[in-house]
Design an enzyme around this catalytic site. Structure first.
Site, PDB file in Angstrom:
ATOM      1  N   GLY A   1      -4.785   0.454  13.631  1.00 47.37           N
ATOM      2  CA  GLY A   1      -3.487   0.742  14.236  1.00 47.37           C
ATOM      3  C   GLY A   1      -2.611  -0.493  14.355  1.00 47.37           C
ATOM      4  O   GLY A   1      -1.440  -0.397  14.718  1.00 47.37           O
TER       5      GLY A   1
ATOM      6  N   LYS B   1      -7.342   7.228  10.033  1.00 46.27           N
ATOM      7  CA  LYS B   1      -8.779   7.104  10.349  1.00 46.27           C
ATOM      8  C   LYS B   1      -8.899   6.895  11.853  1.00 46.27           C
ATOM      9  O   LYS B   1      -9.073   5.765  12.309  1.00 46.27           O
ATOM     10  CB  LYS B   1      -9.360   5.872   9.647  1.00 46.27           C
TER      11      LYS B   1
ATOM     12  N   GLY C   1       0.771  -1.248   0.000  1.00 45.45           N
ATOM     13  CA  GLY C   1       0.000   0.000   0.000  1.00 45.45           C
ATOM     14  C   GLY C   1       0.796   1.290   0.000  1.00 45.45           C
ATOM     15  O   GLY C   1       0.380   2.284  -0.592  1.00 45.45           O
TER      16      GLY C   1
ATOM     17  N   ASP D   1      -5.492   2.496  10.378  1.00 45.63           N
ATOM     18  CA  ASP D   1      -6.912   2.218  10.568  1.00 45.63           C
ATOM     19  C   ASP D   1      -7.103   1.728  12.013  1.00 45.63           C
ATOM     20  O   ASP D   1      -7.178   2.528  12.932  1.00 45.63           O
ATOM     21  CB  ASP D   1      -7.289   1.167   9.516  1.00 45.63           C
TER      22      ASP D   1
ATOM     23  N   ARG E   1      -5.019   0.372  -7.354  1.00 47.48           N
ATOM     24  CA  ARG E   1      -3.774   0.946  -6.822  1.00 47.48           C
ATOM     25  C   ARG E   1      -3.215   1.997  -7.776  1.00 47.48           C
ATOM     26  O   ARG E   1      -2.505   2.904  -7.370  1.00 47.48           O
ATOM     27  CB  ARG E   1      -2.715  -0.149  -6.628  1.00 47.48           C
TER      28      ARG E   1
ATOM     29  N   ASP F   1       0.395   3.500   4.219  1.00 46.15           N
ATOM     30  CA  ASP F   1      -0.610   4.256   3.484  1.00 46.15           C
ATOM     31  C   ASP F   1      -1.699   4.772   4.425  1.00 46.15           C
ATOM     32  O   ASP F   1      -2.004   5.947   4.442  1.00 46.15           O
ATOM     33  CB  ASP F   1      -1.200   3.413   2.343  1.00 46.15           C
TER      34      ASP F   1
ATOM     35  N   ASP G   1      -5.388  -0.332  -2.288  1.00 43.27           N
ATOM     36  CA  ASP G   1      -6.233  -1.195  -3.105  1.00 43.27           C
ATOM     37  C   ASP G   1      -7.598  -1.458  -2.493  1.00 43.27           C
ATOM     38  O   ASP G   1      -7.816  -1.339  -1.297  1.00 43.27           O
ATOM     39  CB  ASP G   1      -5.553  -2.545  -3.311  1.00 43.27           C
TER      40      ASP G   1
END
Ligand code: IMP
Ligand code: MG
Length: 173
Positions: free
Chosen positions: A104, A130, A40, A102, A164, A99, A158
């Site tokens: 974590g 986030k 990512g 989320d 991507r 990337d 992705d």
């Protein structure tokens, strides 16, 4: 692209990456290694490393591959190391780059692994954060954009291995 709504456009990403690199170059003393999390963060690391160069830094870069979502939109909650760094980073300064942070788990797992190996100092950087989704404590020193709890794709990120290649970041409906 069908089913994707633009959230962050190309120019906005480019401007933020440049500013982030300037911030990083000021905070981290030179001679550090960027450790990107595959797959990512590959596109982000490619742009960030060149922006770091323009900001005066001269980092090396390495990659580590972790498993995460598989083909689902929801994380399995388990992180596995699929590909390791072939060099010894003991005592080095590391900028760990992902990337998205989320839950974590990925970045916390990677940071713990590097700590175990005696890395000197670690800073973390994520293009997207986030915070609403956080499940484990994960300090992110440098964040590109803080976003809501939406599923995104593009700019290296992705959805089931697709998208991507998109030059922008979009919301997957
Ligand atoms: P975490 O371990 O839950 O923090 O998840 C981090 C990883 O999950 C990121 O490196 C991404 O690869 C993936 N991920 C999290 N949110 C999204 C998303 O909205 N779209 C695609 N991948 C995501
Ligand atoms: Mg990832």
């Amino acid at each position: 692209m069908e089913g994707i709504r633009t959230l962050i456009g190309e120019a906005e990403i480019a401007a933020r990456v440049e500013a982030l690199a300037a911030e990083i170059a000021q905070r981290i003393p030179d001679d550090f290694v960027v450790v990107g999390l595959l797959k990512g963060a590959a596109v982000f690391v490619a742009d960030l490393s060149r922006a770091l160069y323009r900001a005066g830094a001269r980092p090396e870069f390495e990659f580590m591959r972790l498993s995460s979502y598989g083909l689902a939109k929801v994380s399995s909650g388990e992180v596995h190391l699929l590909g390791d760094i072939p060099i010894d980073l003991a005592g080095r300064r590391v900028l760990l780059v992902d990337d998205i942070v989320d839950t974590g788990r990925s970045i916390a797992h990677a940071a713990a692994l590097l700590h175990e190996r005696g890395v000197g100092e670690i800073w973390t950087c994520a293009l997207l954060d986030k915070p609403a989704r956080r499940e484990v404590t994960a300090d992110v020193d440098f964040v590109g954009f803080t976003i809501e709890d939406v599923f995104v794709a593009g700019y290296g990120i992705d959805y089931a291995e697709k998208c991507r290649y998109l030059p922008y970041i979009g919301i997957v409906d």
